[in-house]
Design a protein around this motif. Structure first.
Motif, PDB file in Angstrom:
ATOM      1  N   GLY A  35       0.796  -1.225   0.000  1.00  0.00           N
ATOM      2  CA  GLY A  35       0.000   0.000   0.000  1.00  0.00           C
ATOM      3  C   GLY A  35       0.824   1.269   0.000  1.00  0.00           C
ATOM      4  N   TYR A  36       2.071   1.181   0.492  1.00  0.00           N
ATOM      5  CA  TYR A  36       2.939   2.354   0.494  1.00  0.00           C
ATOM      6  C   TYR A  36       3.573   2.590  -0.873  1.00  0.00           C
ATOM      7  N   SER A  37       3.760   1.531  -1.643  1.00  0.00           N
ATOM      8  CA  SER A  37       4.481   1.620  -2.920  1.00  0.00           C
ATOM      9  C   SER A  37       3.555   1.712  -4.119  1.00  0.00           C
ATOM     10  N   ILE A  38       2.373   1.099  -4.004  1.00  0.00           N
ATOM     11  CA  ILE A  38       1.498   0.923  -5.167  1.00  0.00           C
ATOM     12  C   ILE A  38       0.100   1.431  -4.843  1.00  0.00           C
ATOM     13  N   LEU A  39      -0.417   2.238  -5.740  1.00  0.00           N
ATOM     14  CA  LEU A  39      -1.796   2.702  -5.645  1.00  0.00           C
ATOM     15  C   LEU A  39      -2.697   1.654  -6.278  1.00  0.00           C
ATOM     16  N   TYR A  40      -3.543   1.034  -5.462  1.00  0.00           N
ATOM     17  CA  TYR A  40      -4.453   0.004  -5.966  1.00  0.00           C
ATOM     18  C   TYR A  40      -5.898   0.475  -5.826  1.00  0.00           C
ATOM     19  N   PRO A  41      -6.844  -0.156  -6.513  1.00  0.00           N
ATOM     20  CA  PRO A  41      -8.228   0.317  -6.509  1.00  0.00           C
ATOM     21  C   PRO A  41      -8.806   0.459  -5.102  1.00  0.00           C
ATOM     22  N   GLY A  42      -9.484   1.578  -4.897  1.00  0.00           N
ATOM     23  CA  GLY A  42     -10.114   1.860  -3.615  1.00  0.00           C
ATOM     24  C   GLY A  42      -9.320   2.806  -2.740  1.00  0.00           C
ATOM     25  N   GLN A  43      -8.027   2.985  -3.034  1.00  0.00           N
ATOM     26  CA  GLN A  43      -7.213   3.905  -2.250  1.00  0.00           C
ATOM     27  C   GLN A  43      -7.467   5.355  -2.673  1.00  0.00           C
ATOM     28  N   TRP A  44      -7.211   6.260  -1.734  1.00  0.00           N
ATOM     29  CA  TRP A  44      -7.209   7.681  -2.025  1.00  0.00           C
ATOM     30  C   TRP A  44      -5.776   8.144  -2.237  1.00  0.00           C
ATOM     31  N   HIS A  45      -5.580   9.041  -3.193  1.00  0.00           N
ATOM     32  CA  HIS A  45      -4.236   9.554  -3.457  1.00  0.00           C
ATOM     33  C   HIS A  45      -4.343  10.883  -4.172  1.00  0.00           C
ATOM     34  N   ALA A  46      -3.596  11.860  -3.699  1.00  0.00           N
ATOM     35  CA  ALA A  46      -3.575  13.204  -4.299  1.00  0.00           C
ATOM     36  C   ALA A  46      -4.966  13.823  -4.368  1.00  0.00           C
ATOM     37  N   GLY A  47      -5.833  13.434  -3.424  1.00  0.00           N
ATOM     38  CA  GLY A  47      -7.175  14.003  -3.362  1.00  0.00           C
ATOM     39  C   GLY A  47      -8.211  13.308  -4.206  1.00  0.00           C
ATOM     40  N   TYR A  48      -7.856  12.144  -4.787  1.00  0.00           N
ATOM     41  CA  TYR A  48      -8.781  11.415  -5.651  1.00  0.00           C
ATOM     42  C   TYR A  48      -8.905   9.969  -5.188  1.00  0.00           C
ATOM     43  N   LYS A  49     -10.075   9.398  -5.385  1.00  0.00           N
ATOM     44  CA  LYS A  49     -10.257   7.975  -5.115  1.00  0.00           C
ATOM     45  C   LYS A  49      -9.950   7.211  -6.396  1.00  0.00           C
ATOM     46  N   PHE A  50      -9.028   6.279  -6.281  1.00  0.00           N
ATOM     47  CA  PHE A  50      -8.540   5.557  -7.445  1.00  0.00           C
ATOM     48  C   PHE A  50      -9.450   4.371  -7.737  1.00  0.00           C
ATOM     49  N   GLU A  51     -10.118   4.408  -8.878  1.00  0.00           N
ATOM     50  CA  GLU A  51     -10.998   3.327  -9.331  1.00  0.00           C
ATOM     51  C   GLU A  51     -10.712   3.062 -10.803  1.00  0.00           C
ATOM     52  N   VAL A  52     -10.655   1.778 -11.188  1.00  0.00           N
ATOM     53  CA  VAL A  52     -10.307   1.459 -12.576  1.00  0.00           C
ATOM     54  C   VAL A  52     -11.282   0.463 -13.225  1.00  0.00           C
ATOM     55  N   HIS A  53     -12.370   0.112 -12.557  1.00  0.00           N
ATOM     56  CA  HIS A  53     -13.369  -0.747 -13.202  1.00  0.00           C
ATOM     57  C   HIS A  53     -13.901  -0.041 -14.448  1.00  0.00           C
ATOM     58  N   PRO A  54     -14.097  -0.770 -15.544  1.00  0.00           N
ATOM     59  CA  PRO A  54     -14.544  -0.117 -16.797  1.00  0.00           C
ATOM     60  C   PRO A  54     -15.821   0.696 -16.667  1.00  0.00           C
ATOM     61  N   ASP A  55     -16.674   0.350 -15.708  1.00  0.00           N
ATOM     62  CA  ASP A  55     -17.918   1.102 -15.533  1.00  0.00           C
ATOM     63  C   ASP A  55     -17.771   2.289 -14.590  1.00  0.00           C
ATOM     64  N   SER A  56     -16.611   2.451 -13.986  1.00  0.00           N
ATOM     65  CA  SER A  56     -16.397   3.545 -13.032  1.00  0.00           C
ATOM     66  C   SER A  56     -16.022   4.827 -13.767  1.00  0.00           C
TER      67      SER A  56
END
Length: 551
Positions: free
Chosen positions: A328-349
């Protein structure tokens, strides 16, 4: 003027390097009969040699970030630095990157040799201590450049002096002979460099860095005796310590910490980098170019210290829970917040959440709607400090660490394991890294077998040093390239199988293997090519100029 200014500004203006180093004499050099005769001139010259630390792409992104793209743990979108071609085994002696990198290192070696050949002009005019420190820095930097040349290309020409313009061509020297000469350079350096520089000189090569570089060179030469001894000298000096927070280590607060032994400095107004632009998410107006892979994500152990295929703590429906915190410290994975944004990559998101002016709102999710969002479903978090204002994305001042204490500890442990001299000092070295305060993975113990410790230290090098430019040279010296690179690079899940639980098996070489790769998008197939993937070919243009370089 502080060293950071000197390295970036003065050095770039002085001493133009010889790009065709093996073909012609550097006619651009200052007149040696007059220059290098006082402290100011020697300082200017050695600052020019410090440009050796800036192994940068055209957009001032360290090549260490790109080179992992020639391996299984990083995917690079497009043709940046030709690393994807190299991973696939598709490069050749005509590949432009091979010549660019070759020219870069020999150009910097020419700067070092120019200084070393002519600094005698200052003898009797500067103190012996000052003179020796200048020479020590130049020899350290020359060794730093040769480390990359011999480990990327194998046997290469070795020059300790500026070449005679009438006889500029040299044959290749065996790697082992070059390594022995580098030891001599670094022995001189460690005898004459201070343990610590202060004031305006902070950031120069130190005695500890000389020992650390010697340990690194020896490890990659399979000279475990020398590697262990040099690494132990760093440990016994007690000059460095593990920074307590891995999460913050690659931010401004950790970049200049007591763990950093050598770094590439950046400063607004002189030289900055664009690392955040290349590694950051599209949501933050970045490019998502250099991204971690599914293979890397699945290599992270569970919090019980077991692989995900062996641990009862692993839930494939919640794959990021109960994992080594460094994931979690090295890699931004789905569901995490980073730089003020929630990271989501599902095609419908097509929408996601963001914090704007203190309020959480829904916005367009460009990481999904943009055709060039992350191709693997992940983003690198190292060297992206969220506290930086948006303008720092392309003008980043965050220093890039080139050597840190964790690497030295792992070098010591690995060398002693390979020598079968396993004692509590080996366990302590591993655990100093593994049990950083915000990591606290299960400790190594003396009851573990040699094979178990070897597997553990290789895991630590892979995870602890992930996305820092070590993976390619590690898998080469471990002789596992043909076992971990061939096959498809796996991208994001297909929409139909987005939530399909899957637990990979692992090969004997630590490679995750999936029962059905069709659930992933494919990012290109890699074939094994020993002529490319175990050592890069000498550029054809150099062979054409110098027939002595032919095999």
């Amino acid at each position: 003027m502080k060293l950071k200014y000197s390295l970036i500004l003065l050095a770039s203006a002085a001493f133009a390097s010889c790009q065709d180093f093996l073909d012609r004499y550097p006619l651009e050099e200052p007149a040696s009969s007059e220059f290098y005769s006082n402290e100011d001139e020697l300082t200017l010259a050695v600052n020019g040699a410090y440009r050796s630390l800036y192994w940068l792409s055209n957009d001032d992104v360290p090549y260490q970030l790109f080179i992992d793209g020639a391996t299984d743990i990083v995917y690079i979108r497009g043709t940046y630095a030709n690393m994807t071609d190299m991973r696939r085994g598709e490069g050749s002696a005509e590949t432009a990157t091979f010549k660019t990198i070759w020219d870069t290192f020999y150009g910097y070696i020419a700067r070092c040799n120019n200084l070393l050949d002519n600094m005698h002009n200052a003898r009797g005019r500067v103190s012996e201590t000052f003179y020796n420190r200048i020479e020590a820095q130049a020899r350290f930097l020359r060794a730093y450049n040769y480390f990359y040349l011999v480990n990327l290309y194998g046997d290469v020409p070795f020059a300790e002096h500026v070449l005679d313009w009438q006889q500029p061509r040299l044959p290749k020297s065996p790697k082992a002979e070059i390594v022995a000469r580098l030891y001599a350079d670094l022995d001189f350096a460690k005898d004459h460099l201070p343990a610590k520089w202060t004031g305006n000189d902070a950031g120069r090569a130190t005695r500890g860095a000389a020992f650390g570089l010697k340990a690194r060179i020896a490890l990659y030469a399979n000279d475990y005796e020398t590697a262990a001894a040099a690494a132990d000298s760093v440990i016994q000096s007690k000059a460095y310590e593990i920074y307590p927070s891995y999460e913050k280590l690659f931010r401004h607060s950790g970049a200049g910490s007591s763990e950093a032994m050598l770094y590439m400095p950046f400063l607004l107004g002189t030289q900055t980098n664009q690392i955040p632009k290349y590694v950051g998410t599209r949501l933050a107006n970045c490019y998502s170019i250099i991204v971690p892979t599914q293979v890397l994500v699945d290599m992270y152990q569970c919090t019980d210290g077991r692989r995900i295929d062996r641990s009862p703590a692993y839930d494939p429906k919640k794959p990021y829970e109960n994992r080594d915190p460094r994931l979690g410290y090295s890699i931004l994975y789905p569901g995490q917040w980073h730089a003020g944004y929630k990271f989501e990559v599902h095609p419908d998101s097509t929408k996601t959440s963001a914090v704007i002016n203190g309020e959480t709102v829904r916005i367009n999710n460009t990481e999904v709607t943009n055709a060039y969002g992350t191709f693997t479903g992940y983003i690198e978090k190292k060297y992206y400090d969220e506290s930086d204002v948006p303008g720092k994305i392309t003008q980043c001042e965050l220093n890039f660490m080139l050597m840190r204490y964790a690497e030295v500890l792992l070098t010591y442990a690995e060398a002693r394991i390979e020598l079968n001299r396993i004692d509590q000092s080996v366990i302590d070295a591993i655990n100093a890294v593994r049990q950083r305060k915000d990591v606290m993975m299960p400790a190594a113990t003396l009851s573990m077998s040699r094979d178990e410790l070897r597997e553990l230290v290789r895991y630590e090098r892979t995870i602890e040093l992930a996305m820092e430019g070590f993976r390619l040279l590690d898998i080469r010296r471990w002789k596992i390239v043909e076992h971990v690179l061939p096959g498809y690079m796996l991208g994001k899940r297909t929409k139909a199988d987005w939530y399909t639980p899957v637990v990979p098996a692992f090969s004997d070489y630590g490679k995750p293997e999936y029962p059905d790769e069709s659930i992933f998008q494919k990012l290109g197939f890699a074939s094994f090519n020993r002529d490319i993937q175990y050592s890069w070919p000498i550029p054809q243009a150099e062979i054409d100029r110098n027939p002595l370089l032919k095999d």
